[in-house]
Design a protein around this motif. Structure first.
Motif, short mmCIF file in Angstrom:
data_model
loop_
_atom_site.label_atom_id
_atom_site.label_comp_id
_atom_site.label_asym_id
_atom_site.label_seq_id
_atom_site.Cartn_x
_atom_site.Cartn_y
_atom_site.Cartn_z
N UNK A 195 0.83 -1.20 0.00
CA UNK A 195 0.00 0.00 0.00
C UNK A 195 0.87 1.26 0.00
N UNK A 196 2.01 1.23 0.70
CA UNK A 196 2.92 2.38 0.66
C UNK A 196 3.56 2.54 -0.72
N UNK A 197 3.78 1.40 -1.37
CA UNK A 197 4.28 1.45 -2.75
C UNK A 197 3.28 2.15 -3.65
N UNK A 198 2.01 1.79 -3.50
CA UNK A 198 0.95 2.43 -4.29
C UNK A 198 0.81 3.91 -3.97
N UNK A 199 1.10 4.25 -2.72
CA UNK A 199 1.04 5.66 -2.32
C UNK A 199 2.25 6.45 -2.81
N UNK A 200 3.24 5.74 -3.32
CA UNK A 200 4.45 6.41 -3.78
C UNK A 200 5.47 6.67 -2.68
N UNK A 201 5.27 6.03 -1.53
CA UNK A 201 6.20 6.25 -0.42
C UNK A 201 7.39 5.30 -0.44
N UNK A 202 7.35 4.32 -1.31
CA UNK A 202 8.48 3.42 -1.51
C UNK A 202 8.83 3.51 -3.00
N UNK A 203 10.10 3.76 -3.31
CA UNK A 203 10.47 3.86 -4.73
C UNK A 203 10.19 2.54 -5.47
N UNK A 204 9.52 2.64 -6.60
CA UNK A 204 9.20 1.44 -7.39
C UNK A 204 10.45 0.65 -7.73
N UNK A 205 11.52 1.39 -8.03
CA UNK A 205 12.79 0.77 -8.39
C UNK A 205 13.25 -0.20 -7.30
N UNK A 206 13.08 0.26 -6.05
CA UNK A 206 13.52 -0.57 -4.92
C UNK A 206 12.62 -1.79 -4.77
N UNK A 207 11.33 -1.60 -5.00
CA UNK A 207 10.42 -2.73 -4.89
C UNK A 207 10.71 -3.75 -5.99
N UNK A 208 10.97 -3.26 -7.19
CA UNK A 208 11.28 -4.17 -8.29
C UNK A 208 12.55 -4.97 -7.99
N UNK A 209 13.55 -4.31 -7.45
CA UNK A 209 14.77 -5.06 -7.20
C UNK A 209 14.56 -6.06 -6.06
N UNK A 210 13.74 -5.69 -5.09
CA UNK A 210 13.37 -6.64 -4.03
C UNK A 210 12.70 -7.87 -4.63
N UNK A 211 11.69 -7.63 -5.46
CA UNK A 211 10.93 -8.73 -6.04
C UNK A 211 11.81 -9.59 -6.96
#
Ligand SMILES: [Zn+2]
Length: 115
Positions: free
Chosen positions: A89-105
């Motif tokens: 939900x924070x990712x959707x809110x823009x509070x977590x950089x997408x780039x970081x989430x992608x590298x996590x995933x």
């Protein structure tokens, strides 16, 4: 033709970008977590065997996730598909950089999602 050291450095950055095709930067970033652990994030992080981290520990290596993780409904949340995941939900809110989430995933799945 005269190449300055600076010019050569720029060429190195550009050609590395094109060779790997997925890097937005070739510079390592260092994060310091609240407990003082220092984490170095490099574009080539997967090349250094960091994938050996148990998947349940992986989110702890992402300081951006940490402050939200406690709010996930499940304490073993992988932040991929769980309901009431605070990271998502924070990712959707823009509070977590997408780039970081992608590298996590990408690391979690041990796959190259940029292919
Ligand atoms: Zn979660």
């Amino acid at each position: 033709m005269h190449f300055t050291p600076d010019f050569n450095a720029r060429v190195g950055v550009i050609s590395d970008y094109h060779a790997k095709g997925k890097h937005t930067t070739t510079f390592a970033e260092m994060y310091t977590t609240p407990d003082g652990t220092q984490i170095i994030d490099t574009p080539g992080i997967r090349d250094f065997g960091v994938v050996d981290i148990p998947s349940e520990e992986l989110p702890h290596y992402f300081p951006e996730f940490r402050k939200f993780m406690k709010a996930c409904r499940f304490n073993n949340c992988t932040h991929i598909h769980e309901p009431d995941c605070a990271v998502l939900s924070q990712l959707n809110e823009g509070n977590i950089p997408q780039e970081r989430y992608y590298s996590y995933r990408s690391i979690l799945n041990n796959e190259d999602i940029f292919k």
